[in-house]
Structure formats: C-alpha cells, structure tokens
Write an enzyme that holds these catalytic residues in place. Sequence first.
Site, short mmCIF file in Angstrom:
data_model
loop_
_atom_site.label_atom_id
_atom_site.label_comp_id
_atom_site.label_asym_id
_atom_site.label_seq_id
_atom_site.Cartn_x
_atom_site.Cartn_y
_atom_site.Cartn_z
N LEU A 64 2.90 -5.52 -3.92
CA LEU A 64 2.33 -5.51 -5.27
C LEU A 64 1.09 -4.63 -5.35
O LEU A 64 0.49 -4.29 -4.32
CB LEU A 64 2.01 -6.95 -5.69
CG LEU A 64 3.25 -7.87 -5.70
CD1 LEU A 64 2.82 -9.32 -5.78
CD2 LEU A 64 4.18 -7.50 -6.83
N PRO A 65 0.68 -4.25 -6.58
CA PRO A 65 -0.45 -3.32 -6.74
C PRO A 65 -1.78 -3.79 -6.18
O PRO A 65 -2.58 -2.98 -5.71
CB PRO A 65 -0.54 -3.13 -8.25
CG PRO A 65 0.82 -3.45 -8.77
CD PRO A 65 1.35 -4.53 -7.86
N THR A 95 -1.78 -4.22 -0.12
CA THR A 95 -3.18 -4.09 0.27
C THR A 95 -3.93 -5.13 -0.57
O THR A 95 -3.99 -5.02 -1.78
CB THR A 95 -3.69 -2.66 -0.01
OG1 THR A 95 -2.91 -1.74 0.75
CG2 THR A 95 -5.16 -2.53 0.36
N LYS A 170 -6.27 -3.45 7.44
CA LYS A 170 -5.87 -2.42 6.48
C LYS A 170 -7.08 -1.82 5.77
O LYS A 170 -7.17 -0.61 5.59
CB LYS A 170 -4.89 -3.01 5.47
CG LYS A 170 -4.52 -2.09 4.32
CD LYS A 170 -3.76 -0.84 4.79
CE LYS A 170 -3.57 0.16 3.67
NZ LYS A 170 -2.27 0.33 3.18
#
Length: 176
Positions: A64-65, A95, A170
């Site tokens: 997802l965004p 992320t 990340k």
Amino acid sequence: MNIGFIGLGNMGGPMAANLVRAGHVVTVYDVRPESMQRLVTMGARQGASPKALAAQAQAVFTSLPGPREVEEVALGAEGILADAHPGLLYIDLSTNSPSVVRRVAEALGKRGVAVLDAPVSGGSTGAASGQLTIMVGGEQDAYERARPLLGVLGSNIMYLGPSGSGCVGKLCNNLI
C-alpha cells in the site's frame, strides 16, 4: 497456499502475479477494479474487501502507499481485523511506520494473527522479476512460516528482529 493480496499498484501487481505463477491460490483486492482484472485474467480470484480476504486466506499480503492506508486496511471497519482468524499470517510489504506496524501487530495479535513488516527494495523491475530485497520484522516463527512465500517475491531476504525492525531497516535504506 491460499493467499490474499491487497494493493495491486506498480509493486503489488507484479508481486501478486509472481504468487499466482508459483501456483498459489491468490485472491486479490484493490480499490481500483481495473487493477484486479489483469490478475484475474492470469488466474487470481477477485476479492470483495480486505475483510473478505482475511476470512478465507492462510496469509494476507498488503502493498500500500503508506502508513495511513496500511492502518485502514488492517484495522478499519472492513479491514483484515474485522474477519481475522487465529493462525492467519499478515505480511505488510509497504514502506510503513514502525509505530503503525507495532499497533497493527498488537491489535491483530490479540486475534491470534502473526504479523510481519516486510518492506521491499528493488523497484518495479525487481518486483516483476522476483528479485526484491525484503527486510523483515516480527516474530521469528512467523518469519519461518512466511519464508517460502517471501522467496517467491525476493532473492535477498533478511530477518532483522522484532516487529517494526523491517520498517526501520527500510527507512535506513532509503536514507542511504
């Protein structure tokens, strides 16, 4: 394995396609119906909602965004939590924020769901080729259960520690 996959954009679409090609039963969901059609043509099933996917899957992936979308899909009224069952494995490839993933892990953990934060690096080319780097946080036993699935998506899979560790890895990667 019976898998749900939510979020079929530039990264999620190719990752879900790799799971279909690997022979898994994959049910897909995206807020954009046209994003689901390509995967349905490949043999995936079209899902009605994140809640519906959680009810029938052994594992659910999200790509997802950002953190807001992850929290809504995981914990919202029509989200994964609404129909999660003990033994479900939830793997977030987005992320994300370490604090959001920890909240999601705590809420889903109360329902017997194992949660992994597993953000990816390698872009859409790596997603299409199954050559992503995947940084994983969560319980070690959940990681071991997920490893064969993650191996379909990536070639460099690193277990970094408890919940939120994948997100931290990340974010550090992005800073570098």
